[in-house]
Design a protein around this motif. Structure first.
Motif, mmCIF file in Angstrom:
data_model
loop_
_atom_site.group_PDB
_atom_site.id
_atom_site.type_symbol
_atom_site.label_atom_id
_atom_site.label_comp_id
_atom_site.label_asym_id
_atom_site.label_seq_id
_atom_site.Cartn_x
_atom_site.Cartn_y
_atom_site.Cartn_z
ATOM 1 N N PRO A 1 0.836 -1.201 0.000
ATOM 2 C CA PRO A 1 0.000 0.000 0.000
ATOM 3 C C PRO A 1 0.881 1.265 0.000
ATOM 4 N N ILE A 2 0.230 2.408 0.165
ATOM 5 C CA ILE A 2 0.925 3.668 0.451
ATOM 6 C C ILE A 2 0.292 4.238 1.722
ATOM 7 N N VAL A 3 1.136 4.672 2.640
ATOM 8 C CA VAL A 3 0.639 5.269 3.886
ATOM 9 C C VAL A 3 1.544 6.442 4.270
ATOM 10 N N THR A 4 0.939 7.549 4.625
ATOM 11 C CA THR A 4 1.643 8.662 5.268
ATOM 12 C C THR A 4 1.230 8.669 6.737
ATOM 13 N N TYR A 5 2.209 8.732 7.605
ATOM 14 C CA TYR A 5 1.930 8.813 9.049
ATOM 15 C C TYR A 5 0.970 9.983 9.283
ATOM 16 N N TRP B 1 1.803 13.641 9.465
ATOM 17 C CA TRP B 1 2.506 14.196 8.307
ATOM 18 C C TRP B 1 1.590 14.352 7.086
ATOM 19 N N ARG B 2 0.331 14.056 7.221
ATOM 20 C CA ARG B 2 -0.555 14.161 6.045
ATOM 21 C C ARG B 2 -0.758 15.612 5.645
ATOM 22 N N GLY B 3 -0.847 15.823 4.341
ATOM 23 C CA GLY B 3 -1.075 17.164 3.828
ATOM 24 C C GLY B 3 0.188 17.949 3.528
ATOM 25 N N TYR B 4 1.348 17.294 3.664
ATOM 26 C CA TYR B 4 2.629 17.976 3.396
ATOM 27 C C TYR B 4 3.297 17.491 2.099
ATOM 28 N N GLY B 5 2.572 16.746 1.291
ATOM 29 C CA GLY B 5 3.136 16.335 0.005
ATOM 30 C C GLY B 5 3.904 15.023 0.037
ATOM 31 N N VAL B 6 3.872 14.318 1.180
ATOM 32 C CA VAL B 6 4.611 13.046 1.279
ATOM 33 C C VAL B 6 4.026 12.006 0.323
ATOM 34 N N GLY B 7 2.693 11.855 0.342
ATOM 35 C CA GLY B 7 2.057 10.863 -0.515
ATOM 36 C C GLY B 7 2.302 11.152 -1.989
ATOM 37 N N LYS B 8 2.189 12.409 -2.356
ATOM 38 C CA LYS B 8 2.430 12.797 -3.753
ATOM 39 C C LYS B 8 3.867 12.479 -4.158
ATOM 40 N N ALA B 9 4.828 12.791 -3.286
ATOM 41 C CA ALA B 9 6.237 12.534 -3.597
ATOM 42 C C ALA B 9 6.508 11.034 -3.713
ATOM 43 N N ARG C 1 -7.040 10.776 -7.620
ATOM 44 C CA ARG C 1 -7.543 11.583 -8.749
ATOM 45 C C ARG C 1 -6.729 12.878 -8.865
ATOM 46 N N ARG C 2 -6.407 13.466 -7.722
ATOM 47 C CA ARG C 2 -5.616 14.712 -7.706
ATOM 48 C C ARG C 2 -4.277 14.496 -8.418
ATOM 49 N N LEU C 3 -3.745 13.252 -8.311
ATOM 50 C CA LEU C 3 -2.440 12.951 -8.906
ATOM 51 C C LEU C 3 -2.554 12.422 -10.335
ATOM 52 N N ALA D 1 -8.071 1.628 -4.852
ATOM 53 C CA ALA D 1 -8.150 2.720 -3.867
ATOM 54 C C ALA D 1 -9.274 2.467 -2.881
ATOM 55 N N ARG D 2 -9.020 2.793 -1.621
ATOM 56 C CA ARG D 2 -10.126 2.881 -0.669
ATOM 57 C C ARG D 2 -10.925 4.122 -1.045
ATOM 58 N N GLY D 3 -12.212 4.075 -0.815
ATOM 59 C CA GLY D 3 -13.035 5.242 -1.144
ATOM 60 C C GLY D 3 -12.490 6.519 -0.520
ATOM 61 N N THR D 4 -11.938 6.426 0.708
ATOM 62 C CA THR D 4 -11.455 7.626 1.404
ATOM 63 C C THR D 4 -10.206 8.225 0.751
ATOM 64 N N SER D 5 -9.476 7.438 -0.031
ATOM 65 C CA SER D 5 -8.260 7.971 -0.663
ATOM 66 C C SER D 5 -8.431 8.192 -2.169
ATOM 67 N N GLU D 6 -9.641 7.923 -2.680
ATOM 68 C CA GLU D 6 -9.879 8.071 -4.123
ATOM 69 C C GLU D 6 -9.532 9.492 -4.597
ATOM 70 N N GLY D 7 -9.920 10.500 -3.809
ATOM 71 C CA GLY D 7 -9.672 11.892 -4.198
ATOM 72 C C GLY D 7 -8.192 12.212 -4.295
ATOM 73 N N PHE D 8 -7.407 11.608 -3.409
ATOM 74 C CA PHE D 8 -5.945 11.776 -3.453
ATOM 75 C C PHE D 8 -5.407 11.284 -4.793
HETATM 76 C C1 LIG Z 1 -3.864 8.829 1.109
HETATM 77 C C2 LIG Z 1 -2.596 9.355 1.783
HETATM 78 C C3 LIG Z 1 -1.432 8.407 1.464
HETATM 79 C C4 LIG Z 1 -2.292 10.776 1.255
HETATM 80 O O1 LIG Z 1 -1.018 11.145 1.770
HETATM 81 P P1 LIG Z 1 -0.599 12.689 2.033
HETATM 82 O O2 LIG Z 1 0.867 12.659 2.331
HETATM 83 O O3 LIG Z 1 -1.480 13.320 3.030
HETATM 84 O O4 LIG Z 1 -0.883 13.322 0.589
HETATM 85 P P2 LIG Z 1 -0.281 14.685 -0.027
HETATM 86 O O5 LIG Z 1 -0.047 15.665 1.087
HETATM 87 O O6 LIG Z 1 0.899 14.333 -0.869
HETATM 88 O O7 LIG Z 1 -1.478 15.161 -0.952
HETATM 89 C C5 LIG Z 1 -1.336 15.373 -2.356
HETATM 90 C C6 LIG Z 1 -2.588 16.066 -2.865
HETATM 91 O O8 LIG Z 1 -3.714 15.196 -2.662
HETATM 92 C C7 LIG Z 1 -4.706 15.861 -1.874
HETATM 93 N N1 LIG Z 1 -5.286 14.837 -0.987
HETATM 94 C C8 LIG Z 1 -4.662 14.132 -0.020
HETATM 95 N N2 LIG Z 1 -5.508 13.246 0.550
HETATM 96 C C9 LIG Z 1 -6.705 13.426 -0.073
HETATM 97 C C10 LIG Z 1 -7.976 12.793 0.061
HETATM 98 N N3 LIG Z 1 -8.192 11.788 0.956
HETATM 99 N N4 LIG Z 1 -8.981 13.214 -0.755
HETATM 100 C C11 LIG Z 1 -8.783 14.198 -1.670
HETATM 101 N N5 LIG Z 1 -7.578 14.812 -1.868
HETATM 102 C C12 LIG Z 1 -6.566 14.439 -1.066
HETATM 103 C C13 LIG Z 1 -3.955 16.908 -1.093
HETATM 104 O O9 LIG Z 1 -4.798 17.967 -0.688
HETATM 105 C C14 LIG Z 1 -2.917 17.339 -2.096
HETATM 106 O O10 LIG Z 1 -3.511 18.243 -3.012
HETATM 107 P P3 LIG Z 1 -2.708 19.542 -3.564
HETATM 108 O O11 LIG Z 1 -1.670 18.991 -4.509
HETATM 109 O O12 LIG Z 1 -3.765 20.332 -4.225
HETATM 110 O O13 LIG Z 1 -2.083 20.207 -2.375
HETATM 111 C C15 LIG Z 1 -2.804 9.482 3.324
HETATM 112 O O14 LIG Z 1 -3.976 10.222 3.587
HETATM 113 C C16 LIG Z 1 -2.898 8.139 4.053
HETATM 114 O O15 LIG Z 1 -1.873 7.564 4.443
HETATM 115 N N6 LIG Z 1 -4.142 7.630 4.259
HETATM 116 C C17 LIG Z 1 -4.360 6.409 5.022
HETATM 117 C C18 LIG Z 1 -3.866 5.199 4.282
HETATM 118 C C19 LIG Z 1 -4.575 5.013 2.959
HETATM 119 O O16 LIG Z 1 -5.786 5.137 2.863
HETATM 120 N N7 LIG Z 1 -3.767 4.703 1.932
HETATM 121 C C20 LIG Z 1 -4.273 4.467 0.622
HETATM 122 C C21 LIG Z 1 -4.807 3.082 0.532
HETATM 123 S S1 LIG Z 1 -5.677 2.843 -1.003
#
Ligand SMILES: CC(C)(COP(=O)(O)OP(=O)(O)OC[C@H]1O[C@@H](n2cnc3c(N)ncnc32)[C@H](O)[C@@H]1OP(=O)(O)O)[C@@H](O)C(=O)NCCC(=O)NCCS
Length: 142
Positions: free
Chosen positions: A63-67, A70-78, A103-105, A94-101
């Motif tokens: 999977p991918i996980v950000t602690y 640390w969420r919202g600092y660009g770790v997941g995107k990087a 799509r953003r990428l 994707a889990r429904g809760t991370s779908e938006g993340f």
């Molecule tokens: C999903 C996850 C990895 C995102 O990590 P993060 O480090 O917070 O993501 P980033 O800070 O790099 O966000 C990148 C962009 O996505 C957006 N984003 C992040 N999480 C989002 C979400 N759940 N829904 C919509 N947009 C989201 C951010 O606002 C950011 O947008 P920007 O470029 O306009 O600033 C993190 O929330 C997480 O670990 N979640 C729990 C584990 C999980 O669900 N993993 C995925 C399993 S499918």
């Protein structure tokens, strides 16, 4: 100075990686192979991404996980950009809760028929939490 950097995972990173996975209800990660970590200035893991190839060599994010702190600092995107530079096309469920993340990428929907369930290591059809999770197959092509 950068907030974090990305490197290969090491055996010593595994306790933290597994703690982050467990906090999200995910399985134990088998080892550091194909795991990349984001680390802070003290070299402490703040996020990780594991890749697993399907039979055709296409990489699944699994999977991918950000602690949480640390969420919202660009770790997941990087981590996704790093994975893309290493593996090219990326796929995942994707889990429904991370779908938006995703799509953003730039990830887009992928039909369930294209999912390699072994590489994705998910058994959504038999999962009792399917309705709450709302899984969505997605891909990010080259
Ligand atoms: C999903 C996850 C990895 C995102 O990590 P993060 O480090 O917070 O993501 P980033 O800070 O790099 O966000 C990148 C962009 O996505 C957006 N984003 C992040 N999480 C989002 C979400 N759940 N829904 C919509 N947009 C989201 C951010 O606002 C950011 O947008 P920007 O470029 O306009 O600033 C993190 O929330 C997480 O670990 N979640 C729990 C584990 C999980 O669900 N993993 C995925 C399993 S499918």
């Amino acid at each position: 100075m950068e907030l974090f950097s990305i490197r290969d995972a090491r055996e010593g990173d595994m306790p933290l990686i597994d703690a982050y996975a467990a906090a999200e209800g995910m399985d134990v990660i088998p080892g550091p192979e194909r795991v990349r970590v984001a680390v802070d200035a003290d070299d402490t893991v703040v996020g990780f991404c594991r890749l697993q190839d399907d039979v055709n060599g296409i990489a699944y994010v699994n999977p991918i996980v950000t602690y949480s702190a640390w969420r919202g600092y660009g770790v997941g995107k990087a981590l996704i950009e790093d994975a893309r530079a290493i593996a090219g096309e990326l796929r995942l469920i994707a889990r429904g809760t991370s779908e938006g993340f995703y799509r953003r990428l730039g990830f887009v929907d992928m039909p369930w028929s294209d999912v390699d369930l072994e590489a994705a290591e998910e058994d959504c059809d038999n999962c009792p939490y399917r309705a709450e999770c709302g899984p969505v197959p997605m891909k990010l092509e080259n």
